[in-house]
Design a protein around this motif. Sequence first.
Motif, PDB file in Angstrom:
ATOM      1  N   LEU A 107     -77.725 -84.138  68.717  1.00 62.61           N
ATOM      2  CA  LEU A 107     -76.574 -83.267  68.460  1.00 62.61           C
ATOM      3  C   LEU A 107     -75.904 -82.840  69.752  1.00 62.61           C
ATOM      4  O   LEU A 107     -74.662 -82.769  69.833  1.00 62.61           O
ATOM      5  N   SER A 108     -76.689 -82.547  70.772  1.00 62.44           N
ATOM      6  CA  SER A 108     -76.116 -82.113  72.051  1.00 62.44           C
ATOM      7  C   SER A 108     -75.302 -83.220  72.702  1.00 62.44           C
ATOM      8  O   SER A 108     -74.305 -82.954  73.392  1.00 62.44           O
ATOM      9  N   THR A 109     -75.707 -84.456  72.487  1.00 60.33           N
ATOM     10  CA  THR A 109     -74.948 -85.576  73.063  1.00 60.33           C
ATOM     11  C   THR A 109     -73.545 -85.635  72.476  1.00 60.33           C
ATOM     12  O   THR A 109     -72.554 -85.779  73.204  1.00 60.33           O
ATOM     13  N   PHE A 110     -73.439 -85.517  71.167  1.00 62.52           N
ATOM     14  CA  PHE A 110     -72.121 -85.581  70.528  1.00 62.52           C
ATOM     15  C   PHE A 110     -71.282 -84.346  70.842  1.00 62.52           C
ATOM     16  O   PHE A 110     -70.065 -84.452  71.039  1.00 62.52           O
ATOM     17  N   THR A 111     -71.882 -83.183  70.886  1.00 63.27           N
ATOM     18  CA  THR A 111     -71.117 -81.982  71.230  1.00 63.27           C
ATOM     19  C   THR A 111     -70.649 -82.026  72.684  1.00 63.27           C
ATOM     20  O   THR A 111     -69.543 -81.574  73.003  1.00 63.27           O
ATOM     21  N   GLN A 112     -71.487 -82.575  73.563  1.00 59.84           N
ATOM     22  CA  GLN A 112     -71.075 -82.704  74.965  1.00 59.84           C
ATOM     23  C   GLN A 112     -69.925 -83.686  75.104  1.00 59.84           C
ATOM     24  O   GLN A 112     -68.999 -83.474  75.896  1.00 59.84           O
ATOM     25  N   MET A 113     -69.951 -84.763  74.334  1.00 61.06           N
ATOM     26  CA  MET A 113     -68.854 -85.720  74.358  1.00 61.06           C
ATOM     27  C   MET A 113     -67.572 -85.079  73.831  1.00 61.06           C
ATOM     28  O   MET A 113     -66.486 -85.294  74.378  1.00 61.06           O
ATOM     29  N   LEU A 114     -67.683 -84.282  72.781  1.00 68.33           N
ATOM     30  CA  LEU A 114     -66.513 -83.587  72.247  1.00 68.33           C
ATOM     31  C   LEU A 114     -65.955 -82.599  73.259  1.00 68.33           C
ATOM     32  O   LEU A 114     -64.734 -82.481  73.422  1.00 68.33           O
ATOM     33  N   TYR A 115     -66.827 -81.905  73.955  1.00 67.81           N
ATOM     34  CA  TYR A 115     -66.394 -80.950  74.982  1.00 67.81           C
ATOM     35  C   TYR A 115     -65.669 -81.663  76.112  1.00 67.81           C
ATOM     36  O   TYR A 115     -64.643 -81.192  76.609  1.00 67.81           O
ATOM     37  N   LEU A 116     -66.174 -82.835  76.512  1.00 69.07           N
ATOM     38  CA  LEU A 116     -65.523 -83.598  77.567  1.00 69.07           C
ATOM     39  C   LEU A 116     -64.151 -84.098  77.127  1.00 69.07           C
ATOM     40  O   LEU A 116     -63.200 -84.125  77.915  1.00 69.07           O
ATOM     41  N   MET A 117     -64.029 -84.482  75.864  1.00 70.57           N
ATOM     42  CA  MET A 117     -62.724 -84.913  75.341  1.00 70.57           C
ATOM     43  C   MET A 117     -61.738 -83.754  75.275  1.00 70.57           C
ATOM     44  O   MET A 117     -60.550 -83.913  75.570  1.00 70.57           O
ATOM     45  N   LEU A 118     -62.213 -82.583  74.909  1.00 67.26           N
ATOM     46  CA  LEU A 118     -61.320 -81.423  74.824  1.00 67.26           C
ATOM     47  C   LEU A 118     -60.819 -80.996  76.190  1.00 67.26           C
ATOM     48  O   LEU A 118     -59.714 -80.445  76.315  1.00 67.26           O
ATOM     49  N   LEU A 119     -61.624 -81.219  77.226  1.00 71.14           N
ATOM     50  CA  LEU A 119     -61.163 -80.892  78.570  1.00 71.14           C
ATOM     51  C   LEU A 119     -59.961 -81.733  78.966  1.00 71.14           C
ATOM     52  O   LEU A 119     -59.114 -81.290  79.749  1.00 71.14           O
ATOM     53  N   HIS A 120     -59.883 -82.951  78.412  1.00 68.60           N
ATOM     54  CA  HIS A 120     -58.766 -83.845  78.726  1.00 68.60           C
ATOM     55  C   HIS A 120     -57.679 -83.795  77.654  1.00 68.60           C
ATOM     56  O   HIS A 120     -56.821 -84.674  77.630  1.00 68.60           O
ATOM     57  N   ALA A 121     -57.721 -82.821  76.785  1.00 67.63           N
ATOM     58  CA  ALA A 121     -56.694 -82.722  75.748  1.00 67.63           C
ATOM     59  C   ALA A 121     -55.330 -82.423  76.342  1.00 67.63           C
ATOM     60  O   ALA A 121     -54.304 -82.650  75.699  1.00 67.63           O
ATOM     61  N   GLY A 122     -55.297 -81.907  77.575  1.00 65.59           N
ATOM     62  CA  GLY A 122     -54.016 -81.639  78.217  1.00 65.59           C
ATOM     63  C   GLY A 122     -53.220 -82.879  78.535  1.00 65.59           C
ATOM     64  O   GLY A 122     -52.048 -82.781  78.909  1.00 65.59           O
ATOM     65  N   MET A 123     -53.835 -84.069  78.384  1.00 65.41           N
ATOM     66  CA  MET A 123     -53.084 -85.309  78.594  1.00 65.41           C
ATOM     67  C   MET A 123     -51.968 -85.466  77.575  1.00 65.41           C
ATOM     68  O   MET A 123     -50.957 -86.112  77.842  1.00 65.41           O
ATOM     69  N   CYS A 124     -52.159 -84.909  76.378  1.00 66.60           N
ATOM     70  CA  CYS A 124     -51.179 -85.056  75.300  1.00 66.60           C
ATOM     71  C   CYS A 124     -50.309 -83.819  75.108  1.00 66.60           C
ATOM     72  O   CYS A 124     -49.230 -83.932  74.559  1.00 66.60           O
ATOM     73  N   TYR A 125     -50.781 -82.672  75.545  1.00 68.44           N
ATOM     74  CA  TYR A 125     -49.982 -81.462  75.350  1.00 68.44           C
ATOM     75  C   TYR A 125     -50.390 -80.456  76.413  1.00 68.44           C
ATOM     76  O   TYR A 125     -51.577 -80.153  76.559  1.00 68.44           O
ATOM     77  N   SER A 126     -49.435 -79.962  77.182  1.00 63.44           N
ATOM     78  CA  SER A 126     -49.742 -79.094  78.312  1.00 63.44           C
ATOM     79  C   SER A 126     -50.340 -77.758  77.887  1.00 63.44           C
ATOM     80  O   SER A 126     -50.886 -77.034  78.714  1.00 63.44           O
ATOM     81  N   ARG A 127     -50.243 -77.430  76.608  1.00 58.39           N
ATOM     82  CA  ARG A 127     -50.834 -76.177  76.148  1.00 58.39           C
ATOM     83  C   ARG A 127     -52.358 -76.195  76.273  1.00 58.39           C
ATOM     84  O   ARG A 127     -52.992 -75.169  76.444  1.00 58.39           O
ATOM     85  N   TYR A 128     -52.957 -77.372  76.172  1.00 56.12           N
ATOM     86  CA  TYR A 128     -54.403 -77.495  76.222  1.00 56.12           C
ATOM     87  C   TYR A 128     -54.939 -77.754  77.618  1.00 56.12           C
ATOM     88  O   TYR A 128     -56.123 -78.004  77.792  1.00 56.12           O
ATOM     89  N   GLY A 129     -54.094 -77.722  78.610  1.00 58.46           N
ATOM     90  CA  GLY A 129     -54.546 -77.919  79.985  1.00 58.46           C
ATOM     91  C   GLY A 129     -53.479 -77.483  80.957  1.00 58.46           C
ATOM     92  O   GLY A 129     -52.298 -77.769  80.748  1.00 58.46           O
ATOM     93  N   PRO A 130     -53.829 -76.789  82.026  1.00 61.76           N
ATOM     94  CA  PRO A 130     -52.831 -76.296  82.969  1.00 61.76           C
ATOM     95  C   PRO A 130     -52.236 -77.426  83.799  1.00 61.76           C
ATOM     96  O   PRO A 130     -52.952 -78.160  84.477  1.00 61.76           O
ATOM     97  N   SER A 131     -50.900 -77.580  83.725  1.00 61.86           N
ATOM     98  CA  SER A 131     -50.176 -78.574  84.511  1.00 61.86           C
ATOM     99  C   SER A 131     -50.786 -79.956  84.341  1.00 61.86           C
ATOM    100  O   SER A 131     -51.053 -80.659  85.300  1.00 61.86           O
ATOM    101  N   TYR A 132     -50.995 -80.329  83.102  1.00 61.94           N
ATOM    102  CA  TYR A 132     -51.715 -81.573  82.828  1.00 61.94           C
ATOM    103  C   TYR A 132     -51.017 -82.306  81.706  1.00 61.94           C
ATOM    104  O   TYR A 132     -51.318 -82.127  80.556  1.00 61.94           O
ATOM    105  N   GLY A 133     -50.024 -83.097  82.069  1.00 59.53           N
ATOM    106  CA  GLY A 133     -49.345 -83.879  81.051  1.00 59.53           C
ATOM    107  C   GLY A 133     -47.955 -83.357  80.755  1.00 59.53           C
ATOM    108  O   GLY A 133     -47.416 -82.490  81.423  1.00 59.53           O
ATOM    109  N   ASN A 134     -47.357 -83.887  79.684  1.00 60.64           N
ATOM    110  CA  ASN A 134     -46.018 -83.555  79.259  1.00 60.64           C
ATOM    111  C   ASN A 134     -46.061 -83.028  77.837  1.00 60.64           C
ATOM    112  O   ASN A 134     -46.882 -83.440  77.037  1.00 60.64           O
TER     113      ASN A 134
END
Length: 203
Positions: A107-134
Amino acid sequence: MQVDVKGDDADVEVAMPKMSSIDLGGNAATMYVLIFALLAGTIGVVSVLTGLKHLHSWRTESMAAADSSAAISFSVMALAFGVVWKEIAIGGQRGKQLQTLEVFVILSTFTQMLYLMLLHAGMCYSRYGPSYGNEQFCCSSYIWSVVWQVCQDRFKEQNETEGAKRMQQAKELNYCLHQYTNDDVLEEMKRQYMHQQETKAPI
């Protein structure tokens, strides 16, 4: 505790009570599962702390630190995940505590992968990451739009350059034709022609 004293030399015999130990069971991969699970759990705690710091700061610098620790934690957790599956594949008698640890690692492996993906969510919308994407486009589509715009500008500039060259050539041609087709030149040609006709006329 039982103490027996014998003779003058006072030999002391101490009978210690037997300690009850929990039998985890397992197989040849169990030791590696425990090692990597403890290592992944420790690094995961550090990753959570840096993630909370990033949530508080919400800056690009804090996101870089959180991303780095999350990537390291996920890599170690993925390694523990593989060892767990190897242990399950080997089989053998495994206690409930060991089975619970295996479930937590998976379970920790999948949750860690989800957490890593959420950190890069700013690639699609700047609201999810500071100065990260359009805000309107994802990263890939944004890059392609920029490349397409650059190509269009180059093509337009090239067409304008060719158009300017053609315009200059047309101006030069008109200037050359104007030297031989203006009113003064035509009048001079007419006068020369009349003079030639008068010369050729019989006396």
